[in-house]
Write a protein that holds these residues in place. Structure first.
Motif, PDB file in Angstrom:
ATOM      1  N   THR A 114      -0.446 -11.638   0.409  1.00 36.97           N
ATOM      2  CA  THR A 114      -1.660 -12.273   0.945  1.00 36.97           C
ATOM      3  C   THR A 114      -2.537 -11.290   1.733  1.00 36.97           C
ATOM      4  O   THR A 114      -3.615 -11.659   2.201  1.00 36.97           O
ATOM      5  CB  THR A 114      -1.258 -13.424   1.886  1.00 36.97           C
ATOM      6  OG1 THR A 114      -0.293 -12.923   2.821  1.00 36.97           O
ATOM      7  CG2 THR A 114      -0.668 -14.588   1.117  1.00 36.97           C
ATOM      8  N   ASP A 115      -2.054 -10.049   1.893  1.00 34.27           N
ATOM      9  CA  ASP A 115      -2.868  -9.044   2.597  1.00 34.27           C
ATOM     10  C   ASP A 115      -4.117  -8.704   1.779  1.00 34.27           C
ATOM     11  O   ASP A 115      -4.134  -8.866   0.551  1.00 34.27           O
ATOM     12  CB  ASP A 115      -2.068  -7.743   2.802  1.00 34.27           C
ATOM     13  CG  ASP A 115      -1.060  -7.865   3.946  1.00 34.27           C
ATOM     14  OD1 ASP A 115      -1.133  -8.842   4.703  1.00 34.27           O
ATOM     15  OD2 ASP A 115      -0.191  -6.967   4.042  1.00 34.27           O
ATOM     16  N   ARG A 116      -5.130  -8.175   2.488  1.00 41.39           N
ATOM     17  CA  ARG A 116      -6.323  -7.670   1.794  1.00 41.39           C
ATOM     18  C   ARG A 116      -6.308  -6.139   1.845  1.00 41.39           C
ATOM     19  O   ARG A 116      -5.680  -5.557   2.733  1.00 41.39           O
ATOM     20  CB  ARG A 116      -7.581  -8.224   2.458  1.00 41.39           C
ATOM     21  CG  ARG A 116      -7.706  -9.718   2.227  1.00 41.39           C
ATOM     22  CD  ARG A 116      -8.896 -10.343   2.909  1.00 41.39           C
ATOM     23  NE  ARG A 116      -9.052 -11.734   2.476  1.00 41.39           N
ATOM     24  CZ  ARG A 116      -8.341 -12.765   2.934  1.00 41.39           C
ATOM     25  NH1 ARG A 116      -7.414 -12.577   3.860  1.00 41.39           N
ATOM     26  NH2 ARG A 116      -8.539 -13.986   2.475  1.00 41.39           N
ATOM     27  N   ALA A 117      -7.026  -5.538   0.897  1.00 43.85           N
ATOM     28  CA  ALA A 117      -6.980  -4.075   0.758  1.00 43.85           C
ATOM     29  C   ALA A 117      -7.272  -3.362   2.077  1.00 43.85           C
ATOM     30  O   ALA A 117      -6.659  -2.343   2.394  1.00 43.85           O
ATOM     31  CB  ALA A 117      -7.999  -3.643  -0.305  1.00 43.85           C
ATOM     32  N   GLU A 118      -8.194  -3.929   2.857  1.00 45.90           N
ATOM     33  CA  GLU A 118      -8.654  -3.180   4.036  1.00 45.90           C
ATOM     34  C   GLU A 118      -7.617  -3.066   5.151  1.00 45.90           C
ATOM     35  O   GLU A 118      -7.804  -2.308   6.089  1.00 45.90           O
ATOM     36  CB  GLU A 118      -9.961  -3.786   4.569  1.00 45.90           C
ATOM     37  CG  GLU A 118      -9.836  -5.215   5.006  1.00 45.90           C
ATOM     38  CD  GLU A 118     -11.186  -5.934   4.976  1.00 45.90           C
ATOM     39  OE1 GLU A 118     -12.123  -5.432   4.333  1.00 45.90           O
ATOM     40  OE2 GLU A 118     -11.276  -6.996   5.598  1.00 45.90           O
ATOM     41  N   THR A 119      -6.498  -3.814   5.033  1.00 45.83           N
ATOM     42  CA  THR A 119      -5.470  -3.695   6.085  1.00 45.83           C
ATOM     43  C   THR A 119      -4.282  -2.845   5.633  1.00 45.83           C
ATOM     44  O   THR A 119      -3.359  -2.609   6.403  1.00 45.83           O
ATOM     45  CB  THR A 119      -4.936  -5.088   6.495  1.00 45.83           C
ATOM     46  OG1 THR A 119      -4.267  -5.653   5.374  1.00 45.83           O
ATOM     47  CG2 THR A 119      -6.046  -6.009   6.961  1.00 45.83           C
ATOM     48  N   VAL A 120      -4.279  -2.418   4.387  1.00 48.51           N
ATOM     49  CA  VAL A 120      -3.118  -1.693   3.857  1.00 48.51           C
ATOM     50  C   VAL A 120      -3.213  -0.205   4.197  1.00 48.51           C
ATOM     51  O   VAL A 120      -4.235   0.435   3.946  1.00 48.51           O
ATOM     52  CB  VAL A 120      -3.035  -1.893   2.315  1.00 48.51           C
ATOM     53  CG1 VAL A 120      -1.906  -1.068   1.716  1.00 48.51           C
ATOM     54  CG2 VAL A 120      -2.843  -3.375   1.997  1.00 48.51           C
ATOM     55  N   HIS A 121      -2.138   0.322   4.782  1.00 45.99           N
ATOM     56  CA  HIS A 121      -2.119   1.728   5.191  1.00 45.99           C
ATOM     57  C   HIS A 121      -1.895   2.649   3.989  1.00 45.99           C
ATOM     58  O   HIS A 121      -1.319   2.228   2.974  1.00 45.99           O
ATOM     59  CB  HIS A 121      -1.003   1.949   6.218  1.00 45.99           C
ATOM     60  CG  HIS A 121      -1.317   1.340   7.553  1.00 45.99           C
ATOM     61  ND1 HIS A 121      -1.439   2.083   8.711  1.00 45.99           N
ATOM     62  CD2 HIS A 121      -1.564   0.051   7.909  1.00 45.99           C
ATOM     63  CE1 HIS A 121      -1.734   1.267   9.717  1.00 45.99           C
ATOM     64  NE2 HIS A 121      -1.820   0.032   9.260  1.00 45.99           N
ATOM     65  N   LEU A 122      -2.303   3.873   4.165  1.00 39.92           N
ATOM     66  CA  LEU A 122      -2.144   4.889   3.120  1.00 39.92           C
ATOM     67  C   LEU A 122      -0.701   4.972   2.622  1.00 39.92           C
ATOM     68  O   LEU A 122      -0.440   5.035   1.414  1.00 39.92           O
ATOM     69  CB  LEU A 122      -2.607   6.223   3.722  1.00 39.92           C
ATOM     70  CG  LEU A 122      -2.482   7.477   2.902  1.00 39.92           C
ATOM     71  CD1 LEU A 122      -3.251   7.341   1.602  1.00 39.92           C
ATOM     72  CD2 LEU A 122      -3.013   8.662   3.702  1.00 39.92           C
TER      73      LEU A 122
END
Ligand code: SAM
Length: 279
Positions: free
Chosen positions: A259-267
């Motif tokens: 359910t996460d969105r791309a902008e919160t995912v770390h490298l």
């Protein structure tokens, strides 16, 4: 305006060679030689390096790079009107400046450069991001350059250094930070340029890491990051559903909530997901 060499001030160079700025070529010139020397210093110790400069224009940054001790500068300039002014600089710094009249998107500079190589440029806004992406995605890593010192619109510079959660965080941040250290070295107001652009500018300094920060296949990483950020408001289980039938499991295995969105995912998580999608 400072004097860092024995050449005429840039205002005079521009008047002598009738270099009225062309918007179509992204021409916003830096005329303060103290400022161009300061930008050149952000590129680090140039003494033993060849420097590739894109878009020297009347030569303000070129003179900064040479005065700061660059071993050689290779400058690629599209606008033939600038060539006589650049020839004067070449004469003042014998055997240290080579100018190619051409489009930086088409010229391959590698035959003209000897490592170590640094890239420094006040980039034309219309091709700046495309050049950065090319330099960050070479056929092999480490790339041909050790560092990039590049003037961008401030908004682009912020996208390069953005961290998860920021609205500027996206493909450019991941591409930049995966295999390089990236920081904003200076910001400049519109008045620093002639003519002044509408927006603020910033110099970004990127240093190539010897190897990627986290292992990942560049093609897969690029593909999933593009898919994720192209629909940045969607949950990843939706935006990445075309990547694998069991994408939810693979997201979880990489430490990402479906359910996460791309902008919160770390490298690090993007790289783990790319590795998880290899098989
Ligand atoms: N370096 C100079 C300075 O700092 O004053 C000029 C910078 S100006 C923002 C961008 C320069 O890039 C212009 O001289 C322009 O003619 C040149 N330019 C624009 N498109 C180019 C291209 N595709 N290849 C090479 N040079 C280009």
């Amino acid at each position: 305006m400072g004097t860092i060499d024995s050449l005429p001030p840039l205002r005079q160079v521009i008047a002598d060679h009738q270099l009225s700025a062309k918007k179509s070529l992204g021409q916003n010139f830096l005329l303060d030689l103290n400022l161009t020397a300061k930008i050149a210093r952000q590129a680090g110790d140039l003494a033993g390096c060849d420097v590739l400069e894109i878009g020297p224009g009347p030569g303000g940054l070129t003179r900064g790079l040479l005065a700061e001790g660059a071993r050689r500068v290779l400058a690629i300039e599209k606008d033939a009107r600038c060539l006589p002014a650049l020839a004067e600089i070449a004469q003042a710094y014998p055997d240290r400046l080579e100018v190619i009249n051409g489009d930086a998107l088409e010229v391959d500079p590698l035959d003209h450069l000897t490592p170590p190589i640094r890239i420094a440029a006040n980039l034309p806004y219309n091709v700046g991001t495309e050049l950065l992406v090319r330099w960050l995605t070479p056929p092999q890593w480490p790339p041909f350059w050790d560092s990039l010192t590049l003037m961008f619109q401030k908004e682009v510079a912020e996208r390069v250094v953005a961290k998860p959660g920021a609205k500027q965080y996206g493909r450019l941040a991941i591409l930049s930070q995966w295999r390089a250290d990236a920081r904003i070295a200076m910001t400049l107001p519109p008045e620093a340029f002639t003519p002044p652009p509408k927006i603020h500018s910033a110099v970004v300094h990127l240093t190539a890491l010897p190897e990627p920060r986290y292992p990942a296949d560049p093609k897969i990483l690029s593909r999933i990051v593009a898919a994720g950020f192209n629909q940045r408001r969607k949950m990843l289980r939706a935006s990445l559903k075309g990547q694998a039938p069991d994408i939810e499991d693979r997201l979880i295995a990489a430490g990402i909530q479906p359910t996460d969105r791309a902008e919160t995912v770390h490298l690090e998580q993007w790289c783990a997901l790319a590795r998880g999608l290899e098989t």
